[in-house]
Write a protein that holds these residues in place. Structure first.
Motif, PDB file in Angstrom:
ATOM      1  N   ASP A   1      12.267  -1.202   5.272  1.00  0.00           N
ATOM      2  CA  ASP A   1      13.289  -1.868   4.461  1.00  0.00           C
ATOM      3  C   ASP A   1      12.717  -2.295   3.106  1.00  0.00           C
ATOM      4  OD1 ASP A   1      16.009  -2.646   4.384  1.00  0.00           O
ATOM      5  OD2 ASP A   1      15.474  -4.725   4.771  1.00  0.00           O
ATOM      6  N   LEU A   2      11.495  -2.798   3.106  1.00  0.00           N
ATOM      7  CA  LEU A   2      10.881  -3.224   1.848  1.00  0.00           C
ATOM      8  C   LEU A   2      10.659  -2.035   0.918  1.00  0.00           C
ATOM      9  CD1 LEU A   2       8.268  -5.872   3.060  1.00  0.00           C
ATOM     10  CD2 LEU A   2      10.571  -6.250   2.192  1.00  0.00           C
ATOM     11  N   VAL A   3      10.195  -0.924   1.464  1.00  0.00           N
ATOM     12  CA  VAL A   3       9.996   0.264   0.636  1.00  0.00           C
ATOM     13  C   VAL A   3      11.342   0.800   0.145  1.00  0.00           C
ATOM     14  CG1 VAL A   3       9.145   2.642   0.645  1.00  0.00           C
ATOM     15  CG2 VAL A   3       7.815   0.835   1.744  1.00  0.00           C
ATOM     16  N   ARG A   4      12.347   0.777   1.017  1.00  0.00           N
ATOM     17  CA  ARG A   4      13.677   1.271   0.646  1.00  0.00           C
ATOM     18  C   ARG A   4      14.250   0.508  -0.548  1.00  0.00           C
ATOM     19  NH1 ARG A   4      17.649   2.005  -1.358  1.00  0.00           N
ATOM     20  NH2 ARG A   4      19.719   2.579  -0.594  1.00  0.00           N
TER      21      ARG A   4
ATOM     22  N   ALA B   1      11.050   5.226   2.343  1.00  0.00           N
ATOM     23  CA  ALA B   1      11.432   4.456   3.528  1.00  0.00           C
ATOM     24  C   ALA B   1      11.350   5.321   4.780  1.00  0.00           C
ATOM     25  CB  ALA B   1      12.836   3.892   3.346  1.00  0.00           C
ATOM     26  N   ALA B   2      11.783   6.561   4.673  1.00  0.00           N
ATOM     27  CA  ALA B   2      11.697   7.479   5.820  1.00  0.00           C
ATOM     28  C   ALA B   2      10.244   7.782   6.165  1.00  0.00           C
ATOM     29  CB  ALA B   2      12.452   8.764   5.513  1.00  0.00           C
ATOM     30  N   ARG B   3       9.397   7.942   5.144  1.00  0.00           N
ATOM     31  CA  ARG B   3       7.979   8.215   5.401  1.00  0.00           C
ATOM     32  C   ARG B   3       7.322   7.019   6.092  1.00  0.00           C
ATOM     33  NH1 ARG B   3       9.861  12.063   4.986  1.00  0.00           N
ATOM     34  NH2 ARG B   3       9.795  13.684   3.365  1.00  0.00           N
ATOM     35  N   VAL B   4       7.645   5.823   5.656  1.00  0.00           N
ATOM     36  CA  VAL B   4       7.051   4.626   6.266  1.00  0.00           C
ATOM     37  C   VAL B   4       7.526   4.471   7.709  1.00  0.00           C
ATOM     38  CG1 VAL B   4       7.016   2.100   6.162  1.00  0.00           C
ATOM     39  CG2 VAL B   4       6.619   3.449   4.097  1.00  0.00           C
TER      40      VAL B   4
ATOM     41  N   LEU C   1       0.820  -1.211   0.000  1.00  0.00           N
ATOM     42  CA  LEU C   1       0.000   0.000   0.000  1.00  0.00           C
ATOM     43  C   LEU C   1       0.857   1.266   0.000  1.00  0.00           C
ATOM     44  CD1 LEU C   1      -2.845   1.276   0.215  1.00  0.00           C
ATOM     45  CD2 LEU C   1      -2.649   1.045   2.702  1.00  0.00           C
ATOM     46  N   LEU C   2       2.043   1.203   0.628  1.00  0.00           N
ATOM     47  CA  LEU C   2       2.829   2.419   0.853  1.00  0.00           C
ATOM     48  C   LEU C   2       4.145   2.460   0.080  1.00  0.00           C
ATOM     49  CD1 LEU C   2       2.346   2.757   4.725  1.00  0.00           C
ATOM     50  CD2 LEU C   2       1.178   4.046   2.929  1.00  0.00           C
TER      51      LEU C   2
ATOM     52  N   THR D   1       8.041  -1.946  11.930  1.00  0.00           N
ATOM     53  CA  THR D   1       8.393  -0.702  11.235  1.00  0.00           C
ATOM     54  C   THR D   1       9.654  -0.880  10.413  1.00  0.00           C
ATOM     55  OG1 THR D   1       7.357   0.661  12.940  1.00  0.00           O
ATOM     56  CG2 THR D   1       9.022   1.716  11.585  1.00  0.00           C
ATOM     57  N   ALA D   2      10.658  -1.555  10.979  1.00  0.00           N
ATOM     58  CA  ALA D   2      11.932  -1.723  10.282  1.00  0.00           C
ATOM     59  C   ALA D   2      11.762  -2.550   9.016  1.00  0.00           C
ATOM     60  CB  ALA D   2      12.948  -2.387  11.214  1.00  0.00           C
TER      61      ALA D   2
END
Length: 426
Positions: free
Chosen positions: A295-298, A273-276, A246-247, A290-291
């Motif tokens: 990490d997945l978004v990063r 990644a920072a926003r998530v 989603l993000l 959260t980590a």
């Protein structure tokens, strides 16, 4: 319309008993089942009378009671129904007893979307209007309660459909204000959808993929076990994958730039990644949850970059090294992200993308290689180069470990010679 039933209570959520439960106006006693339902929980009235207490509850279908004294004495008792909950059950309606109960506890707005999905009911037009009117007050609810409702929704097999309903009710932008810019951000071809629609389709693809992991042969069993791992607070990897779906493009709106007439989103993975991480902290998520989501978004673009530049042994090693235990989550995210570009099935993407299969197989090989003892250790490095414990030692150990895994060195002497060349080059 009172209907005599056998001496048992029709259990909630049971398809075989649902119609009987909706029709009956009298409850018969099954002491074992009642004991399992109550769990020993006793609460005070919220009003001076039972009827007043029930009228203050969230939805009429939850505003039903029976007098325990009569139930224990006679083995059956009439249902107390001051708000018309039984009629609503029979008609499959979901509505609050009074719109004011939503203002009293704003979390009830979000709960309405979840109950609608899990109970097979439908919010009435009046309930929809009341929820939309009360939606801004959801910001007053505690982060922990909002988090729990959100992740209960993400646990559903059709989470994307429910999240769309949450959005239509005006609640999603209260829970995740970051979605509003996503809604207004278009994307260039080959994308067919704006950022939010793409993200909702990625979530829907995650729903489908997690339900069909057995089709990802020969990795289905290990993937099922992997996504069931609890990361913290009772939240499994599968739900974190859905959140990341989603993000994953949450930062595209703020990174959008037009270059030579083409819309680009430079570093939206890093900013995202920072926003998530900020979202995770706002919702009071467990740190590991959260980590992993961050990490997945990063790294969500890395499989695509690997495919474009060619998967060398060194690139593959560093991919597995950087992602570690989140490698398989990222590969699943890559499937649902690719599927959501045009709205196709993630299983079709799986069949036409050998890179994902190769990387999943490579993860197994990497785990086997990681079990091989290192050729040199920290003491060897510090003694040979006169170093004290610190990051320089770690960097040298990582370089020689990479060379060992890639088969460039096979003996201790080879490894030390390799390190000599690294130190000499620097």
């Amino acid at each position: 319309k009172t209907q005599d039933i056998e001496p048992t209570v029709a259990k909630p959520h049971s398809p075989d008993n649902r119609d009987t439960a909706f029709r009956c106006r009298e409850v018969a006693l099954d002491r074992a089942y009642i004991g399992s339902c109550t769990g020993g929980k006793i609460t005070d009235f919220r009003a001076a009378t039972l009827e007043g207490d029930l009228a203050a509850r969230d939805y009429t279908v939850n505003a039903l009671a029976v007098p325990v004294r009569a139930l224990l004495r006679d083995g059956r008792a009439p249902i107390v129904d001051p708000t018309g909950g039984l009629a609503d059950l029979e008609a499959r309606r979901l509505r609050p007893p009074d719109p004011r109960v939503l203002a009293e506890d704003p979390l009830r707005t979000l709960r309405g979307a979840r109950l609608e999905a899990t109970l097979g009911l439908r919010l009435t037009p009046g309930a929809v209007r009341a929820i939309r009117a009360a939606a801004p007050t959801l910001a007053r609810a505690s982060a922990e309660r909002v988090r729990d409702e959100l992740f209960t929704i993400l646990a559903l097999p059709d989470a994307a459909r429910v999240i769309r309903r949450v959005d239509a009710l005006g609640l999603l932008a209260v829970v995740l204000p970051e979605v509003e810019p996503m809604r207004a951000t278009r994307q260039p071809a080959p994308h067919r959808f704006d950022v939010l629609e793409h993200s909702l389709r990625a979530l829907a693809a995650a729903d489908r993929l997690l339900a069909r992991l057995h089709d990802l042969e020969p990795f289905g069993e290990e993937l099922r076990a992997h996504v069931a791992e609890v990361l913290g607070g009772g939240i499994e990897r599968g739900r974190v994958l859905k959140l990341a779906a989603l993000l994953h493009d949450v930062a595209k709106p703020e990174t959008a730039r037009r270059v030579a007439g083409r819309l680009r989103f430079f570093e939206h993975d890093l900013v995202g990644a920072a926003r998530v991480r900020a979202i995770g902290e706002r919702l009071r998520l467990p740190e590991r949850v959260t980590a992993v989501a961050s990490d997945l978004v990063r790294h969500h673009l890395r499989p695509m970059h690997l495919g474009a530049s060619g998967v060398t042994l060194r690139a593959r090693y560093r991919f597995f090294r950087d992602l570690g235990p989140n490698t398989r989550d990222l590969l699943l995210l890559a499937l649902v992200d690719a599927a959501a570009v045009t709205g196709e099935s993630p299983l079709r993407v799986w069949r036409r993308t050998p890179l994902i299969r190769d990387l999943l197989a490579g993860w197994r090989e990497q785990q086997t290689a990681a079990q091989v003892p290192p050729l040199v250790r920290g003491g060897d490095v510090m003694e040979r180069y006169g170093l004290r414990p610190g990051p320089d030692v770690g960097r040298l150990l990582e370089r020689v470990r990479e060379a060992q895994t890639l088969g460039l060195v096979t003996t201790r002497e080879d490894a030390l010679a390799f390190l000599d060349s690294c130190v000499g080059a620097s």
